[in-house]
Design an enzyme around this catalytic site. Structure first.
Site, mmCIF file in Angstrom:
data_model
loop_
_atom_site.group_PDB
_atom_site.id
_atom_site.type_symbol
_atom_site.label_atom_id
_atom_site.label_comp_id
_atom_site.label_asym_id
_atom_site.label_seq_id
_atom_site.Cartn_x
_atom_site.Cartn_y
_atom_site.Cartn_z
ATOM 1 N N LYS A 3 -37.737 13.347 68.740
ATOM 2 C CA LYS A 3 -36.400 13.441 69.048
ATOM 3 C C LYS A 3 -35.766 12.195 68.596
ATOM 4 C CE LYS A 3 -36.538 16.705 72.330
ATOM 5 N NZ LYS A 3 -35.744 17.628 72.054
ATOM 6 N N SER A 29 -33.793 12.797 74.633
ATOM 7 C CA SER A 29 -34.426 12.422 75.734
ATOM 8 C C SER A 29 -34.533 10.807 75.946
ATOM 9 C CB SER A 29 -35.890 12.871 75.578
ATOM 10 O OG SER A 29 -36.802 12.279 76.571
ATOM 11 N N TYR A 37 -44.065 13.376 70.353
ATOM 12 C CA TYR A 37 -42.819 14.232 70.921
ATOM 13 C C TYR A 37 -41.779 13.435 70.962
ATOM 14 C CZ TYR A 37 -39.705 15.469 74.200
ATOM 15 O OH TYR A 37 -38.600 15.557 75.189
HETATM 16 C C1 WQD Z 1 -42.887 11.325 86.525
HETATM 17 C C2 WQD Z 1 -43.700 10.496 87.318
HETATM 18 C C3 WQD Z 1 -45.764 9.929 86.603
HETATM 19 C C4 WQD Z 1 -47.512 13.804 87.577
HETATM 20 C C5 WQD Z 1 -41.816 13.414 80.943
HETATM 21 C C6 WQD Z 1 -41.635 13.170 79.509
HETATM 22 C C7 WQD Z 1 -40.161 13.276 79.067
HETATM 23 C C8 WQD Z 1 -39.414 14.566 79.916
HETATM 24 C C9 WQD Z 1 -39.770 14.589 81.289
HETATM 25 C C10 WQD Z 1 -39.233 15.986 78.109
HETATM 26 C C11 WQD Z 1 -44.306 9.503 86.344
HETATM 27 C C12 WQD Z 1 -45.833 10.501 87.816
HETATM 28 C C13 WQD Z 1 -46.576 12.758 87.608
HETATM 29 C C14 WQD Z 1 -48.774 13.551 88.580
HETATM 30 C C15 WQD Z 1 -47.906 11.517 89.177
HETATM 31 N N1 WQD Z 1 -40.029 15.373 79.310
HETATM 32 N N2 WQD Z 1 -46.729 11.772 88.234
HETATM 33 N N3 WQD Z 1 -48.569 12.633 89.416
HETATM 34 O O1 WQD Z 1 -43.486 11.185 82.555
HETATM 35 O O2 WQD Z 1 -41.325 10.649 83.356
HETATM 36 O O3 WQD Z 1 -41.426 12.179 81.667
HETATM 37 O O4 WQD Z 1 -41.037 14.480 81.611
HETATM 38 O O5 WQD Z 1 -38.201 15.673 77.407
HETATM 39 O O6 WQD Z 1 -40.003 13.137 77.949
HETATM 40 O O7 WQD Z 1 -41.974 12.001 79.039
HETATM 41 O O8 WQD Z 1 -42.257 12.929 83.982
HETATM 42 O O9 WQD Z 1 -42.798 14.310 85.911
HETATM 43 O O10 WQD Z 1 -44.668 13.670 84.296
HETATM 44 O O11 WQD Z 1 -43.805 11.725 85.609
HETATM 45 O O12 WQD Z 1 -47.998 10.425 89.654
HETATM 46 O O13 WQD Z 1 -49.504 14.686 88.774
HETATM 47 O O14 WQD Z 1 -44.629 10.935 88.212
HETATM 48 O O15 WQD Z 1 -46.650 8.915 86.527
HETATM 49 O O16 WQD Z 1 -44.528 7.978 86.886
HETATM 50 P P1 WQD Z 1 -42.158 11.618 82.892
HETATM 51 P P2 WQD Z 1 -43.489 13.268 84.814
#
Ligand code: WQD
Length: 338
Positions: A154, A125, A150
């Site tokens: 990785k 990741s 998590y």
């Molecule tokens: C994306 C953006 C949030 C939800 C995570 C893991 C990563 C991988 C992918 C496993 C961010 C914003 C989100 C919401 C929002 N998983 N957001 N409102 O955090 O980049 O990555 O998932 O491998 O390891 O860390 O993905 O989709 O949670 O967030 O504003 O209700 O959307 O702040 O900027 P993230 P995400």
């Protein structure tokens, strides 16, 4: 080739099984169904016309895993997805994450050494980069201290694979995913978040579907053009195809090192507001959202440098953000019908 896909009923695993079967490879899935459903195997069969062999057991069970390898010592390669991956839960339950994610990897590596299985593709990741000093982030960027247990599993897994491969006969490729989104064009498989979605895209589609009241945009005071955080979103089918390219690189003995790491992203960064605009444009749906406080642990901005994967794997992401949004919405609508 005969390929083992661990975690193959999961989101990325199932899309990868489809692409493997589309290329005529024979697939065995191992999954403990802790975060997915066995019906996904039926859906895979509907898409490809071929039913993968499916074994249900937990890869942290050393005896069961060893017995599996004894029965399948002729594997040509393994794609190892099986792991817990909820960042927030890993902070609350670190031991659950270290035990599950690391013990399952160790048991897989035991089998690879025992039966000289030649190739391993590991699901890593972009979290290994933390908040990169330079953007786009390349594979040469420093690995930053993990921001969650998590993410740490990785990083530790990458190190375990490097140390083990150094004195084993197998090669390995570490694929560092950016943000996988969207669903197979058939809308027969896709992301199946259990409970309230943590990730942005399922939260968007569930809000548009009326399942969630309103999307909260976590922070608009970041140092980005519109103040919202930036990510590199990649269609899950493009991501799945990178795994095939990685396997074929090793099968054709093209690896330049025993263990290689590649970023798997599009190379483009999109802010949360830009994703919302793209969703509204591609679906015609108006999204109900509000600006909310930042989410703890979020990286401000990250997107990938992908020339290494493009040049060495001969792979490049093809789908653009509107296509990704359209496929996510089509999947949500298909789920409504079920
Ligand atoms: C994306 C953006 C949030 C939800 C995570 C893991 C990563 C991988 C992918 C496993 C961010 C914003 C989100 C919401 C929002 N998983 N957001 N409102 O955090 O980049 O990555 O998932 O491998 O390891 O860390 O993905 O989709 O949670 O967030 O504003 O209700 O959307 O702040 O900027 P993230 P995400």
């Amino acid at each position: 080739m005969k390929i083992l896909v661990t975690g193959g009923t999961g989101y990325i695993g199932s899309h990868t099984v489809v692409e493997l079967q589309n290329r005529g490879h024979e697939v065995i899935i191992i999954d403990n169904l802790s975060n997915s459903y066995s019906t996904v195997v039926d859906q895979i069969e509907k898409i490809t016309g071929k039913r993968p062999v499916f074994e249900v057991f937990d890869l942290t069970d050393k005896a069961k895993t060893a017995a599996f390898f004894q029965q399948n010592s002729d594997l040509d390669g393994i794609i190892h997805f099986a792991a817990y991956k909820a960042v927030g839960e890993s902070v609350e339950k670190p031991l659950k994450y270290y035990r599950n994610n690391l013990e399952s990897l160790l048991n897989i590596l035991d089998g690879m050494q025992e039966y000289k299985i030649p190739s391993l593709v590991f699901s890593s990741s972009c979290t290994v980069y933390g908040e990169p000093d330079e953007l786009p982030v390349s594979e040469a960027a420093p690995i930053k201290p993990a921001t969650s247990p998590y993410g740490n599993t990785k990083q530790i897994s990458e190190e375990i694979i490097r140390d083990t491969a150094a004195n084993s006969s197998f090669n390995a490729i570490l694929l560092r995913y950016f943000n996988p989104i969207g669903a197979h064009e058939s809308a027969l498989i896709g992301e199946l978040p259990i409970g309230v979605p943590n990730n942005l895209i399922p939260y968007i589609t569930q809000t548009a579907a009326g399942i969630r009241e309103q999307l909260s945009v976590f922070g608009d005071d970041y140092d980005t053009p519109d103040g919202t955080a930036i990510r590199d979103y990649i269609h899950v089918t493009d991501l799945a195809k990178a795994h095939i390219a990685a396997l074929e690189r090793m099968a054709h003995k093209k690896s330049k090192e025993k263990v290689e790491a590649f970023n798997v992203g599009t190379g483009n960064g999109y802010s949360v507001l830009e994703v919302i605009r793209a969703f509204e444009k591609s679906t015609g749906e108006k999204l109900n959202y509000k600006i909310a406080p930042r989410r703890a642990g979020d990286v401000e901005k990250v997107w990938s440098e992908t020339t290494l994967a493009n040049n060495e794997l001969g792979w490049k992401a093809e789908k653009n953000i509107e296509e990704m949004m359209a496929s996510a919405w089509k999947w949500q609508l298909a789920l409504e019908k079920k």
